[in-house]
Design a protein around this motif. Structure first.
Motif, PDB file in Angstrom:
ATOM      1  N   THR A 136       1.046  -1.289   0.048  1.00 16.86           N
ATOM      2  CA  THR A 136      -0.060  -0.137  -0.116  1.00 16.86           C
ATOM      3  C   THR A 136       0.974   1.417  -0.016  1.00 16.86           C
ATOM      4  N   ALA A 137       1.692   1.043   0.784  1.00 13.86           N
ATOM      5  CA  ALA A 137       2.753   2.402   0.916  1.00 13.86           C
ATOM      6  C   ALA A 137       3.651   2.758  -0.565  1.00 13.86           C
ATOM      7  N   LEU A 138       3.926   1.441  -1.121  1.00 14.83           N
ATOM      8  CA  LEU A 138       4.868   1.657  -2.347  1.00 14.83           C
ATOM      9  C   LEU A 138       3.729   1.972  -3.197  1.00 14.83           C
ATOM     10  N   THR A 139       2.555   1.694  -3.292  1.00 16.86           N
ATOM     11  CA  THR A 139       1.369   2.102  -4.340  1.00 16.86           C
ATOM     12  C   THR A 139       1.197   3.728  -4.297  1.00 16.86           C
ATOM     13  N   ALA A 140       1.104   4.133  -3.022  1.00 18.66           N
ATOM     14  CA  ALA A 140       1.164   5.318  -2.664  1.00 18.66           C
ATOM     15  C   ALA A 140       2.285   6.387  -3.080  1.00 18.66           C
ATOM     16  N   PHE A 141       3.258   5.958  -2.963  1.00 17.81           N
ATOM     17  CA  PHE A 141       4.659   6.645  -3.505  1.00 17.81           C
ATOM     18  C   PHE A 141       4.598   6.731  -4.873  1.00 17.81           C
ATOM     19  N   ILE A 142       4.473   5.540  -5.823  1.00 13.28           N
ATOM     20  CA  ILE A 142       4.550   5.522  -7.112  1.00 13.28           C
ATOM     21  C   ILE A 142       3.297   6.803  -7.525  1.00 13.28           C
ATOM     22  N   THR A 143       2.310   6.675  -6.899  1.00 13.33           N
ATOM     23  CA  THR A 143       0.906   7.613  -7.429  1.00 13.33           C
ATOM     24  C   THR A 143       1.616   9.059  -7.286  1.00 13.33           C
ATOM     25  N   GLN A 144       2.358   9.237  -6.349  1.00 12.36           N
ATOM     26  CA  GLN A 144       2.587  10.768  -5.802  1.00 12.36           C
ATOM     27  C   GLN A 144       3.640  10.923  -6.829  1.00 12.36           C
ATOM     28  N   LEU A 145       4.707  10.123  -7.264  1.00 12.68           N
ATOM     29  CA  LEU A 145       5.735  10.166  -8.251  1.00 12.68           C
ATOM     30  C   LEU A 145       4.915  10.656  -9.526  1.00 12.68           C
ATOM     31  N   VAL A 146       4.181   9.937 -10.053  1.00 15.63           N
ATOM     32  CA  VAL A 146       3.464  10.179 -11.431  1.00 15.63           C
ATOM     33  C   VAL A 146       2.742  11.587 -11.293  1.00 15.63           C
ATOM     34  N   ILE A 147       2.122  11.728 -10.155  1.00 14.50           N
ATOM     35  CA  ILE A 147       1.448  13.145  -9.932  1.00 14.50           C
ATOM     36  C   ILE A 147       2.665  14.366 -10.036  1.00 14.50           C
ATOM     37  N   LEU A 148       3.450  14.075  -9.434  1.00 16.12           N
ATOM     38  CA  LEU A 148       4.541  14.848  -9.453  1.00 16.12           C
ATOM     39  C   LEU A 148       5.065  15.242 -10.818  1.00 16.12           C
ATOM     40  N   ALA A 149       5.511  14.119 -11.420  1.00 19.44           N
ATOM     41  CA  ALA A 149       5.884  14.365 -12.872  1.00 19.44           C
ATOM     42  C   ALA A 149       4.956  15.019 -13.778  1.00 19.44           C
ATOM     43  N   ALA A 150       3.577  14.610 -13.388  1.00 17.54           N
ATOM     44  CA  ALA A 150       2.561  15.184 -14.445  1.00 17.54           C
ATOM     45  C   ALA A 150       2.407  16.905 -13.993  1.00 17.54           C
ATOM     46  N   VAL A 151       2.470  17.091 -12.801  1.00 13.12           N
ATOM     47  CA  VAL A 151       2.701  18.597 -12.631  1.00 13.12           C
ATOM     48  C   VAL A 151       3.839  19.472 -13.128  1.00 13.12           C
ATOM     49  N   ILE A 152       5.055  18.808 -13.214  1.00 13.88           N
ATOM     50  CA  ILE A 152       6.279  19.497 -13.581  1.00 13.88           C
ATOM     51  C   ILE A 152       6.327  19.524 -15.008  1.00 13.88           C
ATOM     52  N   PHE A 153       5.901  18.547 -15.662  1.00 17.53           N
ATOM     53  CA  PHE A 153       5.824  18.435 -17.244  1.00 17.53           C
ATOM     54  C   PHE A 153       4.763  19.223 -17.629  1.00 17.53           C
ATOM     55  N   GLY A 154       3.624  19.097 -17.144  1.00 18.46           N
ATOM     56  CA  GLY A 154       2.278  20.017 -17.314  1.00 18.46           C
ATOM     57  C   GLY A 154       2.814  21.543 -17.318  1.00 18.46           C
ATOM     58  N   GLY A 155       3.452  21.870 -16.276  1.00 17.05           N
ATOM     59  CA  GLY A 155       3.999  23.293 -15.926  1.00 17.05           C
ATOM     60  C   GLY A 155       4.911  23.813 -17.186  1.00 17.05           C
ATOM     61  N   TRP A 156       5.809  22.879 -17.316  1.00 14.23           N
ATOM     62  CA  TRP A 156       6.707  23.049 -18.560  1.00 14.23           C
ATOM     63  C   TRP A 156       5.926  23.457 -19.784  1.00 14.23           C
ATOM     64  N   ILE A 157       5.122  22.357 -20.220  1.00 11.20           N
ATOM     65  CA  ILE A 157       4.294  22.614 -21.298  1.00 11.20           C
ATOM     66  C   ILE A 157       3.485  23.826 -21.109  1.00 11.20           C
ATOM     67  N   ALA A 158       3.014  24.202 -20.055  1.00 12.38           N
ATOM     68  CA  ALA A 158       2.363  25.522 -19.921  1.00 12.38           C
ATOM     69  C   ALA A 158       3.044  26.787 -20.542  1.00 12.38           C
ATOM     70  N   VAL A 159       4.198  26.730 -19.629  1.00  8.94           N
ATOM     71  CA  VAL A 159       5.222  27.563 -19.796  1.00  8.94           C
ATOM     72  C   VAL A 159       5.659  27.887 -21.464  1.00  8.94           C
ATOM     73  N   GLN A 160       5.823  26.766 -22.087  1.00  2.00           N
ATOM     74  CA  GLN A 160       6.090  26.967 -23.481  1.00  2.00           C
ATOM     75  C   GLN A 160       4.996  27.297 -24.236  1.00  2.00           C
ATOM     76  N   VAL A 161       3.692  27.037 -23.928  1.00  2.00           N
ATOM     77  CA  VAL A 161       2.326  27.450 -24.704  1.00  2.00           C
ATOM     78  C   VAL A 161       2.154  28.742 -24.494  1.00  2.00           C
ATOM     79  N   PHE A 162       2.088  29.350 -23.161  1.00  2.47           N
ATOM     80  CA  PHE A 162       1.443  30.523 -22.840  1.00  2.47           C
ATOM     81  C   PHE A 162       2.456  31.674 -22.451  1.00  2.47           C
ATOM     82  N   GLY A 163       4.132  31.274 -22.420  1.00  2.00           N
ATOM     83  CA  GLY A 163       4.805  32.090 -22.087  1.00  2.00           C
ATOM     84  C   GLY A 163       5.183  33.045 -22.858  1.00  2.00           C
ATOM     85  N   HIS A 164       6.035  34.193 -22.558  1.00  2.00           N
ATOM     86  CA  HIS A 164       6.183  35.325 -23.399  1.00  2.00           C
ATOM     87  C   HIS A 164       7.322  34.866 -24.680  1.00  2.00           C
TER      88      HIS A 164
END
Length: 144
Positions: A93-121
């Motif tokens: 259960t703890a390992l599943t929660a850890f992997i889920t948090q890593l996937v969410i963190l990667a999505a937030v970081i990668f999604g932020g990078w994409i947002a900066v590329q699209v909407f940035g100056h």
């Protein structure tokens, strides 16, 4: 048998002296008690008393059957294993929660990078600017 078969051959049984019965064993305390019984018809019978036959002693059963002991030991073993199984499920259960948090963190970081590329100056010097001046729209069609 006679060969001429005219006179039968008779055989008379020969009595033999039977072997006398062994004498009863006299206990060290003295001779066994002699009992005399008078039968209803007046005859008298005298003899030694015969002790009553003792039944064989019963085998003592254990207070708990072997099957019950085996079941109890199996339950104790299962309870001992359950602790390990509980720890294993907690680890999974703890390992599943850890992997889920890593996937969410990667999505937030990668999604932020994409947002900066699209909407940035954007620097206009590096991009291509296309000016449409003589465009004509006729009947919802673009003619350039």
């Amino acid at each position: 048998m006679n060969p001429d078969r005219t006179t039968p051959e008779l055989h008379h049984p020969i009595p033999f002296n039977p072997v006398p019965a062994p004498l009863p064993v006299v206990p060290a305390g003295g001779a066994p008690e002699v009992t005399t019984i008078v039968l209803p018809d007046g005859r008298t019978v005298t003899g030694y008393t015969v002790p009553a036959a003792q039944p064989a002693p019963l085998t003592v059963k254990p207070p708990v059957s072997r099957a019950a002991v085996n079941i109890a030991l199996g339950g104790i073993g299962f309870a001992a294993v359950c602790g390990g199984l509980f720890l294993l499920t907690a680890f999974i259960t703890a390992l599943t929660a850890f992997i889920t948090q890593l996937v969410i963190l990667a999505a937030v970081i990668f999604g932020g990078w994409i947002a900066v590329q699209v909407f940035g100056h954007r620097d206009h010097a590096s991009g291509t600017t296309v000016n449409i001046r003589k465009a004509t729209f006729k009947r919802n069609h673009f003619h350039g």
